[in-house]
Design a protein around this motif. Sequence first.
Motif, PDB file in Angstrom:
ATOM      1  N   ALA A 123     -48.954  56.493  55.809  1.00 32.15           N
ATOM      2  CA  ALA A 123     -48.336  55.182  56.003  1.00 32.15           C
ATOM      3  C   ALA A 123     -48.247  54.425  54.683  1.00 32.15           C
ATOM      4  N   HIS A 124     -49.295  54.553  53.867  1.00 32.22           N
ATOM      5  CA  HIS A 124     -49.288  53.893  52.558  1.00 32.22           C
ATOM      6  C   HIS A 124     -48.212  54.503  51.665  1.00 32.22           C
ATOM      7  N   LEU A 125     -48.057  55.819  51.726  1.00 30.78           N
ATOM      8  CA  LEU A 125     -47.021  56.486  50.947  1.00 30.78           C
ATOM      9  C   LEU A 125     -45.635  55.997  51.357  1.00 30.78           C
ATOM     10  N   ALA A 126     -45.430  55.856  52.657  1.00 30.85           N
ATOM     11  CA  ALA A 126     -44.137  55.395  53.141  1.00 30.85           C
ATOM     12  C   ALA A 126     -43.859  53.955  52.732  1.00 30.85           C
ATOM     13  N   ALA A 127     -44.901  53.129  52.723  1.00 29.69           N
ATOM     14  CA  ALA A 127     -44.711  51.705  52.425  1.00 29.69           C
ATOM     15  C   ALA A 127     -44.671  51.415  50.931  1.00 29.69           C
ATOM     16  N   ALA A 128     -45.517  52.101  50.161  1.00 29.38           N
ATOM     17  CA  ALA A 128     -45.657  51.773  48.738  1.00 29.38           C
ATOM     18  C   ALA A 128     -45.029  52.806  47.813  1.00 29.38           C
ATOM     19  N   GLY A 129     -44.648  53.963  48.355  1.00 29.75           N
ATOM     20  CA  GLY A 129     -44.039  54.988  47.517  1.00 29.75           C
ATOM     21  C   GLY A 129     -45.028  55.880  46.809  1.00 29.75           C
ATOM     22  N   ARG A 247     -61.456  49.603  51.213  1.00 32.82           N
ATOM     23  CA  ARG A 247     -61.605  48.810  49.990  1.00 32.82           C
ATOM     24  C   ARG A 247     -60.295  48.700  49.218  1.00 32.82           C
ATOM     25  N   MET A 248     -59.455  49.746  49.316  1.00 34.02           N
ATOM     26  CA  MET A 248     -58.176  49.708  48.615  1.00 34.02           C
ATOM     27  C   MET A 248     -57.083  49.041  49.432  1.00 34.02           C
ATOM     28  N   GLY A 249     -57.446  48.552  50.627  1.00 38.05           N
ATOM     29  CA  GLY A 249     -56.485  47.839  51.461  1.00 38.05           C
ATOM     30  C   GLY A 249     -55.443  48.722  52.085  1.00 38.05           C
ATOM     31  N   VAL A 250     -55.795  49.994  52.330  1.00 35.34           N
ATOM     32  CA  VAL A 250     -54.867  50.925  52.966  1.00 35.34           C
ATOM     33  C   VAL A 250     -55.004  50.776  54.471  1.00 35.34           C
ATOM     34  N   ALA A 251     -53.976  50.267  55.121  1.00 29.60           N
ATOM     35  CA  ALA A 251     -54.056  49.975  56.565  1.00 29.60           C
ATOM     36  C   ALA A 251     -53.999  51.237  57.377  1.00 29.60           C
TER      37      ALA A 251
END
Length: 251
Positions: A123-129, A247-251
């Motif tokens: 999900a983080h990859l999709a949102a932040a690249g 801690r890194m804010g990855v939802a």
Amino acid sequence: LMEESHLARVIDPAGGSWYVERLTDELAAAAWSFFQETERAGGLPAALRSGMVAERLAATWAARSAKLARRKEPVTGVSEFPLPSERPVERDPAPDPYADAPGGLPRVRRDEAFEALRARSDAHLAAAGARPKVFIAALGPAAAHTARVSFAVNLFGAGGIEAVHEPVSVDAETAAGAFTASGAGVACLCSSDALYAEQAAGVAGALKSAGAARVFLAGRPGEYADVDAYVFAGCDAVAVLTSVLDRMGVA
């Protein structure tokens, strides 16, 4: 082989090592014991209604979950030797014959804890690249750090956290710049115990000054200044990886 290893010199050639027979006997004895316990409870329907079966399953799953989380029961491609860049299999979901059935016993998957971590990374990859990253701060020559670098890359990869190991090694003077260039949020020191004693505190301090939210050390817990946590064989990988993503804010 027969002449040098005496393969033919056995008491009972048909007996094998007997380990399969022993395991089969233990399995049969345990199954029979459970059948008897179920009968004493009034039969299977009564055992299900009373919660006895569910309690036994829950206890077994709790014990197994702990082994999976600590990688005492490794899962190749999931908790060991993960490949975060692999493309997911795309297919229609299999029909669930129990989808409309009320109640029933819980259904679990062996990989579900690590799947949840990887889903957060996806999900983080999709949102932040980009995936969340950990900077591998290797100290000294390759002979001193390779084993623990491999361990750390494998561990963090199981949670979908990309390891950045560039440059190959750092020291107190170069660690801060390398960490900033990596784009990582956390760092992990990797080296031998001897080099940890000499350099870990200085490098950890440099990483903290460069903004590392958390500094890990690959090895058994010790007392090193500015090291926040330790990762080692048998540690709770799921708990560690969950805390890193949090801690890194990855939802």
